[in-house]
Structures are given as structure tokens and as C-alpha cells.
Design a protein around this motif. Structure first.
Motif, PDB file in Angstrom:
ATOM      1  N   CYS A 145      -3.315  -8.766   3.144  1.00 41.20           N
ATOM      2  CA  CYS A 145      -4.119  -9.706   3.930  1.00 41.20           C
ATOM      3  C   CYS A 145      -5.013 -10.572   3.059  1.00 41.20           C
ATOM      4  N   TYR A 146      -5.801  -9.940   2.182  1.00 44.60           N
ATOM      5  CA  TYR A 146      -6.772 -10.702   1.407  1.00 44.60           C
ATOM      6  C   TYR A 146      -6.137 -11.444   0.244  1.00 44.60           C
ATOM      7  N   GLU A 147      -4.947 -11.045  -0.161  1.00 39.18           N
ATOM      8  CA  GLU A 147      -4.258 -11.738  -1.246  1.00 39.18           C
ATOM      9  C   GLU A 147      -3.533 -12.984  -0.749  1.00 39.18           C
ATOM     10  N   ILE A 148      -3.156 -12.967   0.527  1.00 39.68           N
ATOM     11  CA  ILE A 148      -2.285 -14.010   1.039  1.00 39.68           C
ATOM     12  C   ILE A 148      -3.039 -15.220   1.563  1.00 39.68           C
ATOM     13  N   TRP A 149      -4.275 -15.010   2.036  1.00 36.11           N
ATOM     14  CA  TRP A 149      -4.900 -16.113   2.772  1.00 36.11           C
ATOM     15  C   TRP A 149      -5.323 -17.278   1.882  1.00 36.11           C
ATOM     16  N   TYR A 150      -5.485 -17.057   0.576  1.00 36.79           N
ATOM     17  CA  TYR A 150      -5.807 -18.186  -0.288  1.00 36.79           C
ATOM     18  C   TYR A 150      -4.603 -19.099  -0.494  1.00 36.79           C
ATOM     19  N   ASP A 151      -3.392 -18.577  -0.270  1.00 34.21           N
ATOM     20  CA  ASP A 151      -2.207 -19.446  -0.271  1.00 34.21           C
ATOM     21  C   ASP A 151      -2.259 -20.430   0.893  1.00 34.21           C
ATOM     22  N   PHE A 152      -2.968 -20.074   1.952  1.00 40.92           N
ATOM     23  CA  PHE A 152      -3.100 -20.957   3.112  1.00 40.92           C
ATOM     24  C   PHE A 152      -4.036 -22.136   2.838  1.00 40.92           C
ATOM     25  N   LEU A 153      -4.741 -22.104   1.705  1.00 42.05           N
ATOM     26  CA  LEU A 153      -5.733 -23.140   1.407  1.00 42.05           C
ATOM     27  C   LEU A 153      -5.307 -24.028   0.247  1.00 42.05           C
ATOM     28  N   LEU A 154      -4.024 -24.052  -0.057  1.00 39.90           N
ATOM     29  CA  LEU A 154      -3.527 -24.908  -1.128  1.00 39.90           C
ATOM     30  C   LEU A 154      -3.157 -26.280  -0.572  1.00 39.90           C
ATOM     31  N   VAL A 155      -3.427 -27.324  -1.338  1.00 39.16           N
ATOM     32  CA  VAL A 155      -3.132 -28.694  -0.911  1.00 39.16           C
ATOM     33  C   VAL A 155      -1.666 -28.844  -0.511  1.00 39.16           C
ATOM     34  N   GLU A 156      -0.781 -28.240  -1.292  1.00 42.67           N
ATOM     35  CA  GLU A 156       0.657 -28.425  -1.085  1.00 42.67           C
ATOM     36  C   GLU A 156       1.238 -27.439  -0.076  1.00 42.67           C
ATOM     37  N   ASN A 157       0.422 -26.566   0.468  1.00 41.28           N
ATOM     38  CA  ASN A 157       0.933 -25.459   1.289  1.00 41.28           C
ATOM     39  C   ASN A 157       0.380 -25.529   2.711  1.00 41.28           C
ATOM     40  N   GLN A 158       0.446 -26.725   3.299  1.00 46.85           N
ATOM     41  CA  GLN A 158      -0.178 -26.958   4.602  1.00 46.85           C
ATOM     42  C   GLN A 158       0.834 -27.333   5.679  1.00 46.85           C
ATOM     43  N   LEU A 159       0.518 -26.930   6.903  1.00 44.09           N
ATOM     44  CA  LEU A 159       1.169 -27.464   8.101  1.00 44.09           C
ATOM     45  C   LEU A 159       0.091 -28.179   8.911  1.00 44.09           C
ATOM     46  N   PRO A 160       0.433 -29.294   9.554  1.00 39.66           N
ATOM     47  CA  PRO A 160      -0.570 -29.996  10.369  1.00 39.66           C
ATOM     48  C   PRO A 160      -1.129 -29.100  11.467  1.00 39.66           C
ATOM     49  N   LEU A 161      -2.426 -29.172  11.694  1.00 42.54           N
ATOM     50  CA  LEU A 161      -3.055 -28.343  12.721  1.00 42.54           C
ATOM     51  C   LEU A 161      -2.527 -28.663  14.113  1.00 42.54           C
ATOM     52  N   PHE A 162      -2.135 -29.912  14.346  1.00 42.22           N
ATOM     53  CA  PHE A 162      -1.730 -30.280  15.706  1.00 42.22           C
ATOM     54  C   PHE A 162      -0.515 -29.478  16.156  1.00 42.22           C
ATOM     55  N   ILE A 163       0.434 -29.207  15.246  1.00 45.57           N
ATOM     56  CA  ILE A 163       1.646 -28.485  15.647  1.00 45.57           C
ATOM     57  C   ILE A 163       1.340 -27.011  15.867  1.00 45.57           C
ATOM     58  N   LEU A 164       0.428 -26.451  15.077  1.00 46.78           N
ATOM     59  CA  LEU A 164       0.035 -25.056  15.270  1.00 46.78           C
ATOM     60  C   LEU A 164      -0.664 -24.887  16.617  1.00 46.78           C
ATOM     61  N   ASN A 165      -1.572 -25.786  16.917  1.00 44.65           N
ATOM     62  CA  ASN A 165      -2.317 -25.728  18.172  1.00 44.65           C
ATOM     63  C   ASN A 165      -1.396 -25.937  19.366  1.00 44.65           C
ATOM     64  N   ASP A 166      -0.479 -26.903  19.259  1.00 46.27           N
ATOM     65  CA  ASP A 166       0.423 -27.212  20.380  1.00 46.27           C
ATOM     66  C   ASP A 166       1.404 -26.074  20.650  1.00 46.27           C
ATOM     67  N   LEU A 167       1.935 -25.455  19.585  1.00 45.73           N
ATOM     68  CA  LEU A 167       2.880 -24.346  19.767  1.00 45.73           C
ATOM     69  C   LEU A 167       2.175 -23.133  20.366  1.00 45.73           C
ATOM     70  N   PHE A 168       0.943 -22.883  19.940  1.00 42.92           N
ATOM     71  CA  PHE A 168       0.165 -21.780  20.505  1.00 42.92           C
ATOM     72  C   PHE A 168      -0.073 -22.023  21.998  1.00 42.92           C
ATOM     73  N   HIS A 169      -0.451 -23.251  22.340  1.00 38.70           N
ATOM     74  CA  HIS A 169      -0.696 -23.597  23.746  1.00 38.70           C
ATOM     75  C   HIS A 169       0.580 -23.476  24.563  1.00 38.70           C
ATOM     76  N   LEU A 170       1.717 -23.892  23.990  1.00 36.41           N
ATOM     77  CA  LEU A 170       2.996 -23.789  24.694  1.00 36.41           C
ATOM     78  C   LEU A 170       3.337 -22.331  24.974  1.00 36.41           C
ATOM     79  N   ALA A 171       3.100 -21.453  23.997  1.00 34.55           N
ATOM     80  CA  ALA A 171       3.389 -20.034  24.187  1.00 34.55           C
ATOM     81  C   ALA A 171       2.531 -19.425  25.290  1.00 34.55           C
ATOM     82  N   LYS A 172       1.308 -19.910  25.429  1.00 35.86           N
ATOM     83  CA  LYS A 172       0.389 -19.364  26.430  1.00 35.86           C
ATOM     84  C   LYS A 172       0.741 -19.774  27.853  1.00 35.86           C
TER      85      LYS A 172
END
Length: 404
Positions: A145-172
Motif C-alpha cells: 500500500c505505502y510503496e505503491i501510492w507514490y507511483d500515483f503521483l508521477l507526471v507520466e502516470n496519470q489518468l484524468p480525474l473526470f473518467i475516474l469520477n464518471d466511472l465510479f458514478h456509473l457503477a453506483k
């Protein structure tokens, strides 16, 4: 020449349109060369830039397993999610600063679903431990857990927030059990993960306010780090910024900024007191900060965070500077993998007693006297002799006054 002109013209006509809305960049080689590991994912790839790399393949199975659990809670079929992403493929590709040529449409859409499902499931499990399953190799053993989350904060390792939010809302919209997502939103689980864990201080209300206009995780952090007050712009004639040690020798006092501050960048000096917002430094802090700096520069933001890093680098120029800030409770040095929790740390009682003991002035004075004046037998004799001499002098002075 005509044939060559036709060939070159054909290439010009097929150039991909570059969107002005890009927000995910590849770090330039000069920046990468200085510290390549700081900009390269170590465990997991997110998005297209590092997709398929051999050294990151061990995590692909875990990503797919997380997606499987995410899909099992909703009645929305996988095909619906894929169609949903397909409809937004152009917008998603435009978020990246370079053309994604190595992924065809189907592969790109599948990659987005796997990576998005993985990120959402990770944040869900981080927020609600009851979602953690027995076969979880990220939150259980071996714990990543603590080793992986800094990979989420790399410039080249991003997904747009809009798609994450929209997919979560769709699942709900259609779940097998309403209690699964009761009082949970993607904004909430994202803020829970970022607040007071990656960069401190990050205010929860600020995270919620900036979330709708943030492009991705890094952008959200930077938006929250904007200084809470505008400063008078004056020309800095002398660019030699004094260190904490130098300021301490000049009589400057240091204290953590008042709890009302909303930004890590709110450094202020008034009446001999330098107020610095409390901050923690772990082994991966530099990695996160370098990516925030790179994104700030490439995205064209005003260099607020860059100025903060310059200021702090000058203030803390040697171990003694850091030691003084630790003593004044402005800075905490730690290790990411071994962060004590407030509720189950087995030495919490001992630590609480130590903290209370350290804060008593008498203990500090007694320790200073012993360490500075009674640290050797000769030093002790000298101090005792000085005290006796002082008493004799005082006695003689009093006797002379009485005689008068």
C-alpha cells in the motif's frame, strides 16, 4: 523534388491534431536524466506512457483482480463501461501531451478501464477497510500500500480525474446492494487518501473545492497548495537567503504556522518570528515534490511551489538547520514504510510521556546545564570554582556595604 514534396505534404496532412487541453506530460530528458527513478513508476503503470513495460507486468494481474471486484458490486455490465469510455476516447487522448500511437482504439479503451477500475478500487479499500479481501496482495501481505501510492503521483502516470469520477458514478447507479456505496463518492475517497498523507497540510475543504476543476491527482494537490494570501511583489536585490542556523544565531525564533493556515506555502516573518507551516519529510517526499515541480512548470502555472522549494532549500542547507526546525516542531523526519498510527502504535503511551517530559522547561535547563557545563570532571570543577568565586565576591561586596 515534386515527388519528395508530395511525400512530405502527405505526412503534414496526416499530423494528429494537438489539443490545447492537454494536462498529462512526458518529462523532458534533461529533467529525467538527473533523477530517472523519480519520474518512472517503480511498481504500477497508470495510463499509456508506461503501459506494457516488462518490469511493471507483475502488477497487471493485481490491477485486473481489483477491476473484477469493482465490477462484481455493480449491475452495470463490462460492455457498458467499455462503451462509456469509447464515447470519451477522443477527450481522453487529448489529455495527453503527445499522440498515443502505440495503442489502437480497443487496446486504449481496455487499458483505461483496467487502470481506472484499479485506482477506484484502491481508493475504496483505503477509505473502507471492509472492502479489503483475503487475497489482497496490496493491503495484506506482502503489503504494498505505502510503496505503491507514490507511483500515483508521477507526471507520466496519470489518468484524468473526470473518467475516474464518471466511472465510479456509473457503477453506483445500479448496485447489487445499496449499502456498498452508502455515503461514498469518488470525491470523498480521493480527499480521504490525499488529506494529510501525501503533502501536508492539505485541507479537506480545499480538496473538495478544487476537485471539479482539477485535471488529475497532481493538479488537485497543486491547486490546493496555492498560497492563501497574495504577497507584495518587490525586487529581491540580495538573493542570498540565510539558513535557519544563521537566522537562529541572529536571534530569529521559529514556530509552526497557526492552525488556520490552509497552505504549505504560507511562510511569514513578523517581529522576529519566522512562521513555517508544519511539514513532514519521508523517504519518498522528494519524489513527489519533483513531480509537482515538473508538472507546475510544464502546465504553465505560476511558480508558487517552485518558489517554496527554493526558499526551503536555502533555509535548510545543512543537518543543523533541519535539527533546529525539528526542535521547534516545524519539521518531522520519518520513513514512509514505518509511519506510526495514532490508534494502534504499541509505544503510544511511552511516546506521550516522552513528549510531555521534553516540553517541561526545567528538564531542558537541567539537561543544558549538565551537557554544557558538567560534561567532564574538569568542566564541573571549573563551574564549581566559578560559583564559589562569585559567592565570595558577593559576600565581600555585601560586607563592604555594611561596613559603610
Amino acid at each position: 523534388m515534386e515527388k519528395l514534396a508530395d511525400t512530405l505534404s502527405g505526412k503534414l496532412e496526416t499530423l494528429h491534431h494537438l489539443s490545447k487541453d492537454c494536462s498529462i506530460y512526458r518529462v523532458t530528458e534533461p529533467t529525467r536524466c538527473s533523477n530517472p527513478s523519480h519520474f518512472t513508476p517503480q511498481i504500477v503503470s497508470i495510463g499509456p506512457f508506461h503501459h506494457g513495460k516488462e518490469e511493471l507486468k507483475p502488477m497487471e494481474e493485481h490491477k485486473q483482480r481489483y477491476l473484477k471486484y469493482f465490477l462484481q458490486r455493480t449491475k452495470v455490465r463490462m460492455a457498458r463501461f467499455l462503451s462509456f469510455i469509447k464515447d470519451r476516447e477522443t477527450r481522453l487522448r487529448n489529455c495527453y501531451a503527445e499522440t498515443i500511437r502505440n495503442l489502437g482504439s480497443d487496446e486504449f479503451v481496455a487499458m483505461v478501464l483496467v487502470d481506472a477500475g484499479f485506482l477506484v478500487e484502491f481508493l475504496l479499500r483505503f477509505h473502507r477497510p471492509r472492502f479489503i479481501t483475503d487475497d489482497d496482495r496490496i493491503f495484506r501481505k506482502p503489503q504494498l500500500c505505502y510503496e505503491i501510492w507514490y507511483d500515483f503521483l508521477l507526471v507520466e502516470n496519470q489518468l484524468p480525474l473526470f473518467i475516474l469520477n464518471d466511472l465510479f458514478h456509473l457503477a453506483k447507479t445500479a448496485t447489487y446492494e445499496d449499502a456498498f456505496y452508502e455515503n461514498i463518492s469518488f470525491v470523498k475517497i480521493t480527499c480521504f487518501w490525499l488529506e494529510d498523507r501525501i503533502v501536508k497540510p492539505l485541507d479537506k475543504n480545499s480538496l473538495k473545492i478544487h476537485f471539479p476543476k482539477a485535471e488529475h491527482f497532481l493538479d488537485l494537490i497543486l491547486l490546493c497548495l496555492q498560497p492563501s494570501q497574495s504577497r507584495a511583489q518587490i525586487m529581491l536585490k540580495d538573493q542570498n537567503i540565510p539558513s535557519v542556523k544563521e537566522l537562529h544565531q541572529a536571534g530569529v525564533k521559529f514556530k509552526p504556522a497557526a492552525g488556520s493556515t490552509k497552505s504549505l506555502l504560507d511562510i511569514n516573518f513578523n517581529q522576529g518570528i519566522l512562521e513555517i507551516p508544519f511539514f513532514e519529510v519521508y523517504d519518498d517526499t522528494e519524489r513527489a515534490y519533483r513531480n509537482l515541480l515538473a508538472f507546475e512548470r510544464m502546465h504553465g502555472y505560476k511558480g508558487y511551489f517552485n518558489d517554496y522549494i527554493i526558499m526551503m532549500a536555502c533555509l535548510i542547507s545543512c543537518p543543523k538547520d533541519a535539527e533546529l526546525l525539528v526542535q521547534n516542531e516545524v519539521l518531522v523526519l520519518g520513513i514512509t514504510e514505518t509511519v506510526p498510527t495514532s490508534y494502534d502504535f504499541q509505544y503510544s503511551g511511552v511516546v506521550t510521556d516522552l513528549q510531555a517530559y521534553r516540553k517541561l522547561p526545567w528538564h531542558k535547563w537541567k539537561a543544558a546545564l549538565k551537557q554544557n557545563y558538567f560534561n567532564t570532571p574538569w568542566a564541573s570543577i571549573s563551574v564549581i570554582a566559578a560559583v564559589i568565586l562569585l559567592l565570595l565576591t558577593a559576600t565581600q561586596t555585601v560586607s563592604s556595604l555594611i561596613a559603610l
